[in-house]
Motif scaffolding. Structure first.
Motif, PDB file in Angstrom:
ATOM      1  N   ALA A   1       0.842  -1.192   0.000  1.00  0.00           N
ATOM      2  CA  ALA A   1       0.000   0.000   0.000  1.00  0.00           C
ATOM      3  C   ALA A   1       0.879   1.245   0.000  1.00  0.00           C
ATOM      4  O   ALA A   1       2.045   1.214   0.420  1.00  0.00           O
ATOM      5  CB  ALA A   1      -0.917   0.008   1.219  1.00  0.00           C
ATOM      6  N   LYS A   2       0.315   2.342  -0.480  1.00  0.00           N
ATOM      7  CA  LYS A   2       1.065   3.596  -0.432  1.00  0.00           C
ATOM      8  C   LYS A   2       1.321   4.014   1.009  1.00  0.00           C
ATOM      9  O   LYS A   2       2.408   4.475   1.357  1.00  0.00           O
ATOM     10  CB  LYS A   2       0.300   4.698  -1.169  1.00  0.00           C
ATOM     11  CG  LYS A   2       0.951   6.079  -1.070  1.00  0.00           C
ATOM     12  CD  LYS A   2       2.377   6.080  -1.597  1.00  0.00           C
ATOM     13  CE  LYS A   2       3.040   7.432  -1.403  1.00  0.00           C
ATOM     14  NZ  LYS A   2       4.455   7.422  -1.800  1.00  0.00           N
ATOM     15  N   ALA A   3       0.316   3.862   1.860  1.00  0.00           N
ATOM     16  CA  ALA A   3       0.496   4.270   3.255  1.00  0.00           C
ATOM     17  C   ALA A   3      -0.335   3.394   4.187  1.00  0.00           C
ATOM     18  O   ALA A   3      -1.448   2.995   3.853  1.00  0.00           O
ATOM     19  CB  ALA A   3       0.109   5.733   3.441  1.00  0.00           C
ATOM     20  N   TYR A   4       0.241   3.124   5.339  1.00  0.00           N
ATOM     21  CA  TYR A   4      -0.443   2.453   6.447  1.00  0.00           C
ATOM     22  C   TYR A   4      -0.549   3.496   7.554  1.00  0.00           C
ATOM     23  O   TYR A   4       0.385   4.253   7.811  1.00  0.00           O
ATOM     24  CB  TYR A   4       0.353   1.238   6.912  1.00  0.00           C
ATOM     25  CG  TYR A   4       0.526   0.200   5.833  1.00  0.00           C
ATOM     26  CD1 TYR A   4      -0.347  -0.869   5.710  1.00  0.00           C
ATOM     27  CD2 TYR A   4       1.576   0.304   4.911  1.00  0.00           C
ATOM     28  CE1 TYR A   4      -0.192  -1.822   4.709  1.00  0.00           C
ATOM     29  CE2 TYR A   4       1.740  -0.632   3.903  1.00  0.00           C
ATOM     30  CZ  TYR A   4       0.849  -1.688   3.800  1.00  0.00           C
ATOM     31  OH  TYR A   4       1.001  -2.614   2.796  1.00  0.00           O
ATOM     32  N   TYR A   5      -1.702   3.504   8.224  1.00  0.00           N
ATOM     33  CA  TYR A   5      -1.995   4.577   9.174  1.00  0.00           C
ATOM     34  C   TYR A   5      -2.381   3.982  10.525  1.00  0.00           C
ATOM     35  O   TYR A   5      -3.208   3.068  10.612  1.00  0.00           O
ATOM     36  CB  TYR A   5      -3.148   5.421   8.612  1.00  0.00           C
ATOM     37  CG  TYR A   5      -3.690   6.491   9.527  1.00  0.00           C
ATOM     38  CD1 TYR A   5      -3.009   7.686   9.729  1.00  0.00           C
ATOM     39  CD2 TYR A   5      -4.927   6.321  10.167  1.00  0.00           C
ATOM     40  CE1 TYR A   5      -3.538   8.679  10.547  1.00  0.00           C
ATOM     41  CE2 TYR A   5      -5.466   7.313  10.977  1.00  0.00           C
ATOM     42  CZ  TYR A   5      -4.761   8.486  11.169  1.00  0.00           C
ATOM     43  OH  TYR A   5      -5.277   9.467  11.972  1.00  0.00           O
ATOM     44  N   LEU A   6      -1.775   4.517  11.585  1.00  0.00           N
ATOM     45  CA  LEU A   6      -2.073   4.118  12.957  1.00  0.00           C
ATOM     46  C   LEU A   6      -2.421   5.355  13.769  1.00  0.00           C
ATOM     47  O   LEU A   6      -1.650   6.320  13.797  1.00  0.00           O
ATOM     48  CB  LEU A   6      -0.873   3.431  13.606  1.00  0.00           C
ATOM     49  CG  LEU A   6      -0.408   2.091  13.044  1.00  0.00           C
ATOM     50  CD1 LEU A   6       0.939   1.711  13.662  1.00  0.00           C
ATOM     51  CD2 LEU A   6      -1.434   0.999  13.316  1.00  0.00           C
ATOM     52  N   ARG A   7      -3.567   5.327  14.412  1.00  0.00           N
ATOM     53  CA  ARG A   7      -3.903   6.411  15.331  1.00  0.00           C
ATOM     54  C   ARG A   7      -4.336   5.820  16.662  1.00  0.00           C
ATOM     55  O   ARG A   7      -5.204   4.955  16.728  1.00  0.00           O
ATOM     56  CB  ARG A   7      -5.031   7.283  14.791  1.00  0.00           C
ATOM     57  CG  ARG A   7      -5.374   8.409  15.786  1.00  0.00           C
ATOM     58  CD  ARG A   7      -6.370   9.392  15.252  1.00  0.00           C
ATOM     59  NE  ARG A   7      -6.502  10.516  16.184  1.00  0.00           N
ATOM     60  CZ  ARG A   7      -7.226  11.603  15.962  1.00  0.00           C
ATOM     61  NH1 ARG A   7      -7.882  11.726  14.824  1.00  0.00           N
ATOM     62  NH2 ARG A   7      -7.293  12.561  16.852  1.00  0.00           N
TER      63      ARG A   7
END
Length: 388
Positions: A286-292
């Motif tokens: 994926a272009k980006a993986y996001y964690l919040r």
């Protein structure tokens, strides 16, 4: 005139003209500082001693239905009228609402007559009351046990594991325990939703073109643009989709089964995927993986497990990991993230990290920090990472 008071007057004049949020926060910090100077030590200590009593009164008012009754009424209500609406004792209603009126959580219109304040209306919104209930019923009970729990280990551990388990006499950590207690799980979901209110989204903190859209690759619709790992009910992805409706690439929301099944309002274009982030990441390249608000839940060791699975799925030179969390300064931290660190200690054995701690953690997982976006110590920062 005291220099800080002069600064307050200057900022107040600026705020009156601009309604600027940065100015408002600066004014609020001055007010808090001046309050600390005006209070005697006796007043400071007793204010803290009595804060749990105020929270208990509010928790009771929520359970009694008083907050919803006041928020939904267009006219002030007497304690007698509130008693008729809620089937609660009239004298008890007056006692419960009295301290809430002092702190403007409700308004006292006249003798034993009440109406809503802005805080009352806020508490009546979906998600807010549930979040307060979770913090009072679960988090507060755990924080009360921190001193005795730390004392058992002679205060040797800065990030104790097991305060939650000790408090609720369970072998289960918080999240598995919540899955077995759906009412508390719903309140936790409300808490996560409520935390979004009034907070700046990550794509307003960072330059999205630079972080995500530039050199995106083949610009094919079947490419995955962003994977929200452990993304709950999808609030962040929905906000992103609303802001960037024409962005190329798939958006993928991942979470545990009962969370994904509970999703109500989410753009149909967002792919919903059941995934446990302690297992291999199924979406690769994926272009980006996001964690919040994920990594602050866990110790460094557990974070390494989560990060390893994401790093393994990333394409060097192309994929990025975006982490939106608190980055504490080394000195003069803001009050909220400082207390949130104690909350993480109590519930999950996790922690809020400083910039240097983030660098050590991420580099140990095979990641290179490109940039920390955001300089407001009273708001989250976006940590932009690439695979080494």
């Amino acid at each position: 005139m005291d220099a800080q008071l002069q600064e307050f007057q200057n900022l107040f004049d600026k705020l009156s003209a601009s309604k600027d949020e940065v100015t408002r926060k600066a004014l609020l910090n001055i007010c808090r500082s001046q309050t600390g100077r005006l209070e005697t030590p006796w007043e400071t200590v007793w204010r803290m001693i009595m804060e749990p009593h105020q929270s208990a009164a509010l928790r009771a008012a929520l359970e009694m239905g008083l907050i919803d009754a006041l928020a939904s009424s267009t006219t002030p209500l007497t304690s007698t009228q509130l008693s008729e609406k809620t089937n609660c004792n009239e004298k008890l209603i007056t006692r419960i609402l009295r301290p809430l009126a002092v702190r403007h959580l409700v308004k006292e219109a006249s003798f034993e007559t009440y109406t809503s304040s802005p805080v009352t209306s806020f508490l009546s919104q979906p998600g807010v009351a549930g979040g307060f209930k979770f913090m009072f019923d679960i988090a507060s009970r755990c924080t009360q046990q921190i001193p005795s729990f730390l004392a058992q280990d002679k205060f040797a551990s800065p990030s104790p594991q097991g305060v939650f388990e000790h408090t609720f006499s369970t072998p289960l950590p918080m999240f598995p325990w919540l899955q077995a207690h759906p009412n508390h799980m719903k309140d936790f979901g409300d808490l996560m939703m409520g935390q979004q209110m009034g907070r700046v989204p990550w794509f307003d903190v960072a330059d999205v073109d630079q972080v995500l859209f530039e050199s995106k690759g083949g610009e094919k619709k079947d490419e995955v643009l962003l994977v929200d790992v452990g993304g709950g009910r999808g609030y962040d992805l929905q906000a992103f989709k609303t802001r960037f409706p024409d962005g190329d690439g798939k958006l993928v929301l991942q979470d545990l089964p009962m969370v994904v099944e509970d999703i109500q309002d989410l753009d149909e274009a967002v792919v919903r995927q059941v995934h446990d982030f302690f297992t291999p990441q199924p979406v690769r390249d994926a272009k980006a993986y996001y964690l919040r608000y994920i990594l602050h839940d866990y110790s460094d060791e557990k974070c390494q497990e989560i990060l390893k699975h994401i790093v393994d799925a990333m394409t060097p030179g192309y994929s990025k990991l975006l982490i939106f969390e608190w980055v504490l300064p080394d000195t003069e931290s803001a009050l909220f993230p400082s207390l949130l660190d104690i909350n993480m200690m109590a519930l999950l054995g996790g922690m809020e990290r400083t910039q240097s701690q983030w660098k050590v953690l991420l580099e140990g997982a095979g990641l290179e920090v490109r940039r920390f976006w955001g300089e407001d110590k009273e708001a989250e920062s976006l940590i932009e990472c690439v695979r080494k």
